[in-house]
Design an enzyme around this catalytic site. Structure first.
Site, PDB file in Angstrom:
ATOM      1  N   HIS A 134       0.829  -1.207   0.000  1.00 33.03           N
ATOM      2  CA  HIS A 134       0.000   0.000   0.000  1.00 33.03           C
ATOM      3  C   HIS A 134       0.868   1.264   0.000  1.00 33.03           C
ATOM      4  CE1 HIS A 134      -3.710   2.298   1.157  1.00 33.03           C
ATOM      5  NE2 HIS A 134      -2.808   3.103   1.679  1.00 33.03           N
ATOM      6  N   GLU A 135       1.790   1.333   0.950  1.00 34.74           N
ATOM      7  CA  GLU A 135       2.625   2.541   1.059  1.00 34.74           C
ATOM      8  C   GLU A 135       3.542   2.686  -0.152  1.00 34.74           C
ATOM      9  OE1 GLU A 135       1.764   4.739   3.122  1.00 34.74           O
ATOM     10  OE2 GLU A 135       0.480   3.430   4.330  1.00 34.74           O
ATOM     11  N   HIS A 149       1.711   4.607  -2.759  1.00 37.83           N
ATOM     12  CA  HIS A 149       1.804   6.066  -2.540  1.00 37.83           C
ATOM     13  C   HIS A 149       3.171   6.574  -2.994  1.00 37.83           C
ATOM     14  CE1 HIS A 149      -1.935   6.799  -0.408  1.00 37.83           C
ATOM     15  NE2 HIS A 149      -1.687   5.883   0.507  1.00 37.83           N
ATOM     16  N   GLU A 185      -4.792   7.792  -2.898  1.00 33.93           N
ATOM     17  CA  GLU A 185      -5.286   6.519  -2.381  1.00 33.93           C
ATOM     18  C   GLU A 185      -5.573   5.542  -3.531  1.00 33.93           C
ATOM     19  OE1 GLU A 185      -4.871   6.282   0.715  1.00 33.93           O
ATOM     20  OE2 GLU A 185      -5.883   4.405   1.186  1.00 33.93           O
TER      21      GLU A 185
END
Ligand code: ZN
Length: 501
Positions: free
Chosen positions: A264-265, A268, A294
């Site tokens: 997830h990170e 980003h 997101e």
């Protein structure tokens, strides 16, 4: 004109230097700083933030922007220079409308409220934070009222994180999504819950970290321009376009926590690492909205990272890393376990099907608070009632109910939750467009190749930074305005196959 523009960018660069220095201090605070550093660190960060705010809202910036207006109007809308001036002006007008004394008052209150929440949550004591929350609500209304002429009082607050989105448009999207989601959730939850015991064995930390890093390196996260460290609540931060860092946490009895938060990170971070390098130091050098940001983390985490193809490639490697835990676990069992759907109490632990229902509850409650149709003292009851009606679950206490998320207690009420669901909706719309342009992507993913997808995202989203608004990015990249249709198609296809819907 070139001279004026050079003067402006030199000033903007100084503002950015101060903001990036604050980011370094903040990263250190949440990774390596000993507890004794807390008090001074808070003060140091506040000083830098104040200096950056003063520099950015200085009259000299306004004068340069005025002088450059004819130049901006002479350039094509999508040129880098016109975009820099447009985005800087928008930011300048936003920040100069809010008096410095109010910003200071808000910051002080936010720090006190956060402190109260860190005590109230473990103590399960909503009454302790209620007065703080009432003041947060007043201040959030005051903040919105510095931008008169809005259609809904939450609109100016939404503009801070998802510029151009309105309560009206978000409500319409969410209502449509909800009507499609509820039957899918019902159909899935009428069947036996997937068994995810295989994920809850002992998984040593060092191997978990090594595996996660090897995965994101393959996805395209550039470790020469970033690194990963440990923290309590994973996040991504940027010190420059050449240094975009991520953090993670490891639970030794849960394989998925570190792995999926790392992916997830990294989503980003790849967005930020992919921004055009000559935007460095300007307001263009950042993701354009919380929704688009997101969408990138969710695309890699869910559409890619929880897909069948992805694990066809990675599961044998995971089994090699954890033979005792996984050699007896079939691919199908593992795939069902990482895609387990079950209505739950905690938003951050929710699966991708029920997740958006958690967000919608928060969005509706915060708009009701701002409208004055819901009082803070009635919030815990309203929270529990919505969880009962929407997800069929009820928190045993406020700790896992209304006190679970830090957002309302550390910031403002309004404009803080919609980005999560907008991101989910966008992630599928972007992914579908990428597959239309490059139909080989799913086959490449199953072979552990991510260049084509990464390249499409970089070309259509990453490189532009904040040049275009979220709506513009969606239209340019997909040829359509924001729509829930691809997201629903994605969920129906994936979970239809998993649950024979
Ligand atoms: Zn995120």
């Amino acid at each position: 004109m070139e001279k004026q523009l050079a003067k402006l960018t030199a000033r903007l660069m100084e503002v950015d230097d101060l903001n990036r220095a604050t980011a370094v201090l903040s990263w250190d605070q949440t990774t390596y700083m000993p507890p004794g550093g807390a008090a001074a660190r808070g003060r140091q960060m506040a000083t830098l933030s104040r200096l950056a705010h003063e520099k950015f809202t200085a009259a000299a910036i306004g004068k340069l922007l005025d002088a450059l207006r004819p130049y901006e109007e002479s350039l094509p809308y999508d040129s880098d220079e016109a975009s820099l001036l447009r985005v800087t002006r928008r930011e300048y007008e936003k920040l100069t409308k809010v008096p410095a004394a109010f910003v200071a008052k808000l910051n002080t209150h936010q720090a006190e409220s956060y402190q109260a929440w860190t005590e109230a949550r473990p103590a399960n004591d909503f009454a302790l934070v209620q007065p703080y929350l009432e003041k947060t609500l007043d201040l959030s209304r005051d903040l919105a009222n510095f931008f008169p002429g809005y259609e809904h009082i939450a609109d100016p607050l939404i503009d801070f994180s998802d510029y151009g989105m309105k309560v009206r448009t978000v409500r319409a999207l969410f209502a449509e999504l909800r009507s499609q989601l509820v039957p899918i959730v019902k159909a899935i939850t009428s069947q036996p819950v997937a068994d995810d015991a295989c994920l809850k064995q002992a998984y040593p930390e060092a191997q978990q970290l090594a595996f996660g890093q090897s995965v994101i390196e393959k996805l395209g996260y550039d470790f020469k321009r970033g690194r990963q460290d440990k923290t309590h609540h994973p996040f991504c931060t940027k010190f420059s376009l050449g240094d975009v860092r991520i953090t993670t946490r490891v639970q030794e009895r849960d394989l998925t926590d570190a792995l999926f938060s790392t992916i997830h990170e990294s989503g980003h971070a790849m967005y930020e690492q992919g921004i055009q390098r000559d935007f460095e130091g300007t307001p263009l050098a950042g993701g354009t909205s919380s929704g688009v940001h997101e969408s990138q983390s969710r695309c890699w985490e869910n559409l890619v990272g929880r897909s069948r193809g992805f694990w066809q490639f990675f599961y044998p490697q995971l089994q090699t890393m954890f033979p005792d835990q996984l050699n007896a676990v079939s691919f199908e069992t593992f795939y069902r376990a990482i895609n387990k759907v079950t209505p739950s109490l905690i938003r951050t632990d929710a699966d991708e099907v029920t997740y958006n229902l958690h967000v919608m509850i928060r969005f509706d409650l915060e708009t009701a608070l701002l409208e004055g149709t819901l009082a803070v003292r009635d919030l815990p009851e309203a929270w529990d009632a919505r969880y009962q009606s929407d997800l069929g679950v009820r928190a045993p206490d406020n700790r896992d109910g209304v006190l679970q998320d830090v957002h309302w207690y550390a910031g403002q009420i309004g404009g803080v939750f919609q980005g999560y669901t907008l991101g989910n909706i966008m992630s599928a719309q972007f992914y579908e467009a990428a597959l239309r342009a490059q139909p080989t992507i799913p086959y490449e993913i199953a072979q552990g190749k991510f260049d084509t997808l990464h390249g499409w995202l970089a070309e259509n989203i990453y490189q532009h930074g904040s040049k275009f608004t979220a709506n513009e990015v969606v239209e340019r990249a997909t040829g359509q305005p924001l729509t829930i249709a691809p997201y629903i198609r994605y969920l129906r296809t994936k979970y239809g196959e998993l649950y024979q819907l």
